[in-house]
Design an enzyme around this catalytic site. Structure first.
Site, PDB file in Angstrom:
ATOM      1  N   ARG A   1       0.832  -1.185   0.000  1.00  0.00           N
ATOM      2  CA  ARG A   1       0.000   0.000   0.000  1.00  0.00           C
ATOM      3  C   ARG A   1       0.875   1.247   0.000  1.00  0.00           C
ATOM      4  NH1 ARG A   1      -4.662   1.793   4.156  1.00  0.00           N
ATOM      5  NH2 ARG A   1      -2.912   1.880   5.589  1.00  0.00           N
TER       6      ARG A   1
ATOM      7  N   THR B   1      -0.826   7.648  -1.359  1.00  0.00           N
ATOM      8  CA  THR B   1      -2.087   7.555  -2.106  1.00  0.00           C
ATOM      9  C   THR B   1      -3.035   6.521  -1.480  1.00  0.00           C
ATOM     10  OG1 THR B   1      -1.275   5.789  -3.525  1.00  0.00           O
ATOM     11  CG2 THR B   1      -0.854   8.044  -4.265  1.00  0.00           C
TER      12      THR B   1
ATOM     13  N   ASP C   1       1.062 -11.642  10.625  1.00  0.00           N
ATOM     14  CA  ASP C   1       1.849 -11.678  11.869  1.00  0.00           C
ATOM     15  C   ASP C   1       1.514 -12.911  12.693  1.00  0.00           C
ATOM     16  OD1 ASP C   1       3.282  -9.393  11.412  1.00  0.00           O
ATOM     17  OD2 ASP C   1       1.942  -8.086  12.553  1.00  0.00           O
TER      18      ASP C   1
ATOM     19  N   ASP D   1      -3.685  -9.286  12.885  1.00  0.00           N
ATOM     20  CA  ASP D   1      -2.963  -9.305  11.615  1.00  0.00           C
ATOM     21  C   ASP D   1      -2.665 -10.761  11.250  1.00  0.00           C
ATOM     22  OD1 ASP D   1      -0.856  -7.231   9.906  1.00  0.00           O
ATOM     23  OD2 ASP D   1      -0.562  -9.404   9.812  1.00  0.00           O
TER      24      ASP D   1
HETATM   25  N1  URA Z   1      -5.367  -7.772   7.296  1.00  0.00           N
HETATM   26  C1  URA Z   1      -5.194  -8.476   8.436  1.00  0.00           C
HETATM   27  O1  URA Z   1      -4.259  -9.231   8.561  1.00  0.00           O
HETATM   28  N2  URA Z   1      -6.094  -8.318   9.412  1.00  0.00           N
HETATM   29  C2  URA Z   1      -7.156  -7.504   9.322  1.00  0.00           C
HETATM   30  O2  URA Z   1      -7.955  -7.434  10.250  1.00  0.00           O
HETATM   31  C3  URA Z   1      -7.322  -6.767   8.131  1.00  0.00           C
HETATM   32  C4  URA Z   1      -6.404  -6.924   7.127  1.00  0.00           C
END
Ligand code: URA
Length: 210
Positions: free
Chosen positions: A105, A109, A204, A201
């Site tokens: 990302r 932008t 992660d 995440d």
């Molecule tokens: N990506 C992730 O890993 N977790 C989220 O909650 C949103 C996007």
């Protein structure tokens, strides 16, 4: 597939998902559960694959037996979290061809920018299953599907573990022809674009990077 959205409410999927959401669940357990759940989701996303028949010889007699029609499926992992789903799906469909889409990302932008793209040949003749555990804003998923269509794909499905209503709406608007299969539609996105209640995440948690 006919439905635009399929939520797999199978008890095993829902049970495993609850353990994955729990923040006390370890990286190793999370990864193992993701592998298991992705096979159950793969079962659902491939439910309406086209079939044909071939003549085989059983030990007893000849028979005309069902078999998958057409070219091998293409599984496309949206990096990096897609790889967690990919592993399990590949166990169920070991002959599938595999591709990768890398997007990051742009912080100014906020738009997804491509950094890697490698997919199997003859995409136009394959059922393509794009995998990414989290359909959150939908920005990267929509961009990935754009890229797959540019590469010739015409029959694409999107497989995720969790989806936010915002991401589903975005995908439906941009790609109404791409059915979504997920284990859950969660409540919403938070201000940082994370799915809530979600599981945090996904990258992660599966790779232990936090
Ligand atoms: N990506 C992730 O890993 N977790 C989220 O909650 C949103 C996007």
């Amino acid at each position: 597939m006919s439905a635009h959205l399929t939520v797999v409410d199978h008890p095993l999927v829902q049970h495993k998902l609850t353990i994955m959401r729990d923040k006390k669940t370890s990286t190793g357990e999370f990864r193992q559960l993701l592998r298991e759940i992705s096979q159950l989701l793969a079962y659902e996303v491939t439910r309406e694959l086209e079939m044909t028949t071939k003549v085989i010889q059983t030990p007893m007699q000849e028979m005309e037996a069902p078999t998958l029609a057409g070219k091998k499926l293409a599984l496309i992992s949206i990096l990096r979290a897609g790889n967690g789903l990919l592993d399990g799906v590949l166990e169920l469909i070991p002959s599938a061809r595999v591709g990768f889409v890398g997007l990051y990302r742009d912080e100014e932008t906020l738009q997804p920018v491509e950094y890697y793209f490698k997919v199997p040949e003859a995409m136009e003749n394959r059922v393509v299953i794009a995998v990414d555990p989290m359909l959150a804003t939908g920005n990267s998923s929509v961009a990935a599907v754009d890229m797959l269509k540019k590469a010739g794909a015409t029959n694409i499905r999107f497989l995720c573990l969790l989806a936010a209503p915002e991401g589903i709406a975005r995908m439906k608007e941009a790609h109404p022809d791409v059915p979504i299969v997920t284990a859950s539609v969660d409540e919403k996105l938070n201000e940082k674009g994370y799915i809530v209640p979600g599981l945090g995440d996904a990258g992660d948690r599966m790779f232990g990077t936090k």
